[in-house]
Design an enzyme around this catalytic site. Structure first.
Site, mmCIF file in Angstrom:
data_model
loop_
_atom_site.group_PDB
_atom_site.id
_atom_site.type_symbol
_atom_site.label_atom_id
_atom_site.label_comp_id
_atom_site.label_asym_id
_atom_site.label_seq_id
_atom_site.Cartn_x
_atom_site.Cartn_y
_atom_site.Cartn_z
ATOM 1 C CD GLU A 142 -4.214 2.270 -3.289
ATOM 2 O OE1 GLU A 142 -5.444 2.056 -3.162
ATOM 3 O OE2 GLU A 142 -3.346 1.444 -3.017
ATOM 4 N NE ARG A 176 -4.919 -9.761 2.038
ATOM 5 C CZ ARG A 176 -4.516 -8.603 1.514
ATOM 6 N NH1 ARG A 176 -3.515 -7.940 2.060
ATOM 7 N NH2 ARG A 176 -5.100 -8.106 0.454
ATOM 8 C CG HIS A 206 -2.007 -0.947 1.284
ATOM 9 N ND1 HIS A 206 -2.452 -1.468 2.475
ATOM 10 C CD2 HIS A 206 -2.742 -1.532 0.320
ATOM 11 C CE1 HIS A 206 -3.423 -2.344 2.243
ATOM 12 N NE2 HIS A 206 -3.602 -2.397 0.930
#
Ligand code: ADP
Length: 395
Positions: A383, A240, A179
């Site tokens: 992003e 996760r 990230h």
């Protein structure tokens, strides 16, 4: 026509695409093709006021990219008239040596293939997307932008696992961090929002999306981050596990007759909020909690507990913290998570303003009380824009 960059983010069964004008930050169109290879593929495009959804089988990533361009044409635009001057590819893992945004050639693709072992879930789809896009758009420069880049120069004390050095060196095991594009972008935005030079700020960035990671940034340079060799370490995430005792893996392998792929799949796809509560989406988790679901309640408590542990650890590493910023799907939208992550920390200089935190405002905003020594912000990550700017910078 202003210059634009086509940004591609290729997953194993999805392709996200967005056309961005890096200088203005404007998004011309964006979309996604999901469930590639299945009968129930679904493609979506947004271009100005137009939104198109198309269902039905999309055979592979090449068909997905061609379909994306067809949808753009259907929405009344032609790629050739949109000033596209580069394609920026999100690549999750750059390994030990790749970190600068890099023009893609055959040698780089070979290097990326070589990294597949380090990021088996993430890099092969990125390479696939790169292959397809270079075939479909052969005349444009293609640029790889690495999710690990921002953390390339982590201090050795943060990047090093305390395992046998020779094993670590031979197998390129270190903490890489992920990230990075988001942590870099958001920490710069935070400095801009505060009107302070980034060099003057100690920051914590909490990127809480489906994947989640935290970083401690001193004067613009990351000094620690929660993800490691792979994006599995650290915070509890949608599916996760985040931090676990590595002993769990050998224990399951030896005792529960689970193969390594099965264990990895369990830790990646059936753990985290999903594994504990049955839902990975925080909106559903909150609904379940409201309905009295104990599993959802425990999942939420585990999530918050881990998050607070990281905040505390990073406060100690930084010594003092000027600004804490929440970003990504959960961080930008979930006022309860923000409140519970930082509540009761006024003795540590962190005081959230309940009213500001719960305001439905969007965009970059402060949510801390005026008197809070540490400013707390919410800043939407972008992003795609960051990748577009990085690609634009090298071509
Ligand atoms: P990623 O890019 O990692 O797939 P995002 O940053 O888009 O993920 O975050 C997606 C997650 O954000 C969802 O799974 C959900 O948990 C959370 N989310 C999105 N909108 C909201 C909302 N309004 N309230 C709470 N959580 C939300």
């Amino acid at each position: 026509m202003t210059d634009t960059v086509l940004v591609l983010n290729s997953g194993s069964s999805s392709l996200k695409f967005q056309l961005v004008a890096p200088e203005t930050g404007a998004s011309v169109f964006d979309g996604i093709v999901e469930r590639i290879g299945e009968e129930t593929s679904i493609a979506k495009l947004r271009l100005g006021e137009t939104a198109i959804t198309r269902e039905g089988r999309v055979a592979d990533h090449e068909a997905a990219l061609r379909l994306a361009f067809d949808l753009v044409a259907e929405a009344g635009e032609n790629l050739e008239h949109l000033g596209v001057m580069a394609v920026g590819h999100r690549v999750v893992h750059g390994g030990p040596t790749l970190y600068r945004p890099t023009i893609i050639d055959d040698a780089l693709v070979a290097e990326l293939r070589d990294l597949a072992a380090l990021a088996p879930l993430h890099n092969p789809p990125a390479v696939l997307g790169i292959d397809v896009a270079r075939r479909v758009l052969p005349d444009l420069p293609h640029v790889a932008v690495f999710d690990t880049a921002f953390f390339h120069d982590l201090p050795a004390a943060a990047a090093t696992y305390a395992i046998d050095r020779q094993v670590a060196e031979k197998w390129r095991i270190r903490r890489y961090g992920f990230h990075g594009t988001s942590h870099d972008f958001v920490s710069r935005q935070a400095a801009e929002f505060l009107g302070a030079p980034i060099e003057s700020l100690n920051q914590i960035v909490l990127h809480l999306g489906n994947g989640a990671s935290a970083s401690a940034i001193a004067g613009g340079r990351p000094i620690d981050t929660s993800m490691g060799l792979t994006p599995m370490e650290g915070l509890v995430m949608g599916t996760r596990a985040g931090d676990i005792d590595a002993g769990i893996i050998s224990y399951l392998w030896r005792t529960a007759d689970m193969g390594v792929d099965e264990i990895e799949t369990m830790l990646n796809r059936r753990s985290g909020m999903l594994g504990l509560s049955g839902d990975s989406d925080f909106r559903a988790v909150h609904q379940r909690i409201a309905a009295g679901d104990q599993d959802a309640q425990l999942a939420y408590e585990v999530y918050i507990h881990r998050l607070r542990k990281y905040v505390g650890a990073y406060l100690a590493l930084l010594g003092h913290c000027d600004v804490i910023t929440f970003t990504a799907g959960v961080g930008e939208n979930d006022a309860r998570v923000r409140r519970d992550a930082l509540g009761g920390l006024s003795r540590l200089g962190i005081e959230i303003d309940q009213h500001l935190n719960e305001s439905p405002a969007r965009g970059a905003r402060r949510i801390s009380a005026d008197k809070s020594p540490t400013t707390v912000l919410v800043i939407p990550t972008d992003e795609e824009l960051a990748i577009a700017r990085a690609a634009f910078g090298v071509v």
